[in-house]
Write an enzyme that holds these catalytic residues in place. Structure first.
Site, PDB file in Angstrom:
ATOM      1  CG  HIS A   1     -20.737 -48.900  67.210  1.00 40.02           C
ATOM      2  ND1 HIS A   1     -21.978 -48.354  66.900  1.00 40.02           N
ATOM      3  CD2 HIS A   1     -19.981 -48.999  66.278  1.00 40.02           C
ATOM      4  CE1 HIS A   1     -22.111 -48.219  65.676  1.00 40.02           C
ATOM      5  NE2 HIS A   1     -20.935 -48.758  65.068  1.00 40.02           N
TER       6      HIS A   1
ATOM      7  CG  ASP B   1     -23.063 -48.941  61.848  1.00 43.37           C
ATOM      8  OD1 ASP B   1     -22.320 -49.300  62.603  1.00 43.37           O
ATOM      9  OD2 ASP B   1     -22.959 -47.785  61.053  1.00 43.37           O
TER      10      ASP B   1
ATOM     11  CD  GLU C   1     -18.741 -46.051  65.716  1.00 44.87           C
ATOM     12  OE1 GLU C   1     -17.747 -46.186  64.768  1.00 44.87           O
ATOM     13  OE2 GLU C   1     -19.840 -45.725  65.286  1.00 44.87           O
TER      14      GLU C   1
ATOM     15  CG  HIS D   1     -25.177 -44.363  59.175  1.00 47.64           C
ATOM     16  ND1 HIS D   1     -24.291 -43.325  59.298  1.00 47.64           N
ATOM     17  CD2 HIS D   1     -24.547 -45.696  59.819  1.00 47.64           C
ATOM     18  CE1 HIS D   1     -23.509 -43.710  60.293  1.00 47.64           C
ATOM     19  NE2 HIS D   1     -23.432 -45.032  60.439  1.00 47.64           N
TER      20      HIS D   1
HETATM   21 CO    CO Z   1     -22.162 -46.438  61.733  1.00 43.14          CO
HETATM   22 ZN    ZN Z   2     -20.513 -48.847  63.000  1.00 44.25          ZN
END
Ligand code: CO
Ligand code: ZN
Length: 367
Positions: free
Chosen positions: A69, A183, A213, A328
């Protein structure tokens, strides 16, 4: 850093420093298209913004999706007050703890980047019990250096503008990196590297860079519907909790021990239960080529694989994950060795998996 680390680092740096909250992935999309364009047979962007790049195999047979993503967790401006302060809401799974005292980059409607800081009361004046508490999102405010609503308007910032963490990618030690949006820009880096390095293969490869995502696996769902693949591998990060204060039984994965091959994720298995044949095949290939790997049993979180898994008549799916600490946040950390080994593993899988075998995963008529 060795040559392969250096190459990966510069690709990762370009990807991670791009600005791309959910639904606003255009800058990342440009990089992905630019990187893939000369290595695939066709490439297009669908109506949600997913990039779908196709590299045909020798046998025009089974379709394999690789999905990573493009979006990163971010913010949206929800209010501007008379004193020139902004309020923001999270877009994706952001915890307040990771947001306080961070610098953010807001993109205005006319494309300018405006910097802001997430302010809070200094410790000098906070009462002890207040200092211990994490404020809620609605209590946080963003200071962009304006002292009135008019000044905010002059800078071009309006309600509805999106933002992300403002952080560059840096080397940590000799072979680890830290920054925002690893990420899942690392998933994109793996995907791009695999496509570039791929030699002969039977299956038709669909390299899909998905949107949104972090807000419900949205892009992957529609891309998989359109492609109708025989199998899919999501490339994403996973929890590495190999840090002080955590018991070994809670590590999930560790940095530097190889890419993780997923068995299960989501709360109580509500995310993905990986297709066992795909899972076993990846392990067989890792062992055959001496590629280190970890088996991943994740207690929470999920990836594009679980949306693809439930598309149309069902798509056998698995995830190859890169162990990552502090997910995150603006200081995510991963090990470049794990990225190198993820590229090796996925590349070998695509080169060695017979088209017929992949197609057979779609089911059979019982005798
Ligand atoms: Co994530
Ligand atoms: Zn991810």
């Amino acid at each position: 850093m060795c040559a392969s680390h250096e190459e990966l680092f510069s690709l990762l740096k370009r990807l991670c420093e791009a600005w791309g909250p959910p639904g606003r992935e255009d800058s990342v999309r440009e990089i992905v298209i630019d990187e893939l364009r000369n290595y695939v047979d066709e490439i297009h962007v669908d109506s949600l913004g997913n990039v779908i790049a196709v590299k045909r195999g020798g046998r025009g047979g089974a379709k394999l999706v690789l999905a990573a993503h493009m979006d990163e967790v971010g913010f949206v401006v929800s209010h501007i007050d008379d004193k020139g302060f902004l309020r923001v809401l999270p877009v994706g799974g952001l915890h307040e703890r990771n947001v306080i005292s961070q610098r953010i980059a807001i993109r205005t409607r006319d494309g300018r980047i405006v910097r802001g800081v997430v302010g809070a009361k200094p410790p000098h004046v906070a009462k002890p019990e207040e200092a211990r508490q994490v404020p809620e999102f609605r209590e946080l405010f963003v200071d962009i250096g304006a002292s009135s609503r008019e000044e905010v308007e002059k800078l071009g910032v309006r309600v509805g503008d999106f933002a992300v963490f403002d952080r560059d990618l840096q080397l940590l030690g000799t072979k680890r990196v830290t920054g925002k949006a690893l990420d899942d820009r690392v998933g994109l880096a793996v995907m791009i590297s695999v496509v570039k390095e791929l030699e002969k293969h039977e299956v038709d490869l669909y390299a899909v860079a998905t949107v949104q995502e972090e807000v419900g696996l949205k892009g992957a769902r529609v891309a998989a519907y359109a492609i109708d693949p025989d199998a899919a591998i999501a490339l994403d990060v996973t929890i590495a909790l190999d840090v002080p204060g955590v018991g070994e039984h809670e590590y999930v994965t560790r940095l530097g021990r190889g890419p993780a091959i997923k068995v299960i994720d989501g709360r109580m298995g509500t995310g993905l239960i990986a297709n066992p044949k795909l899972f076993n095949k990846l392990i067989e290939i890792a062992e055959k080529h001496g590629i280190p790997y970890q088996v991943e049993v994740a207690p929470g979180g999920t990836t594009d694989a679980s949306a693809i898994n439930l598309t149309k008549r069902g798509v056998p799916a698995v995830t190859v994950s890169i162990p990552t600490r502090y997910l995150h946040s603006s200081v995510e950390v991963l090990d470049l060795d794990d990225v190198v080994n993820a590229v090796k593993l996925v590349k070998r899988f695509i080169e060695e998996v017979p088209s017929e075998w992949l197609a057979s995963l779609r089911g059979y008529r019982a005798k």
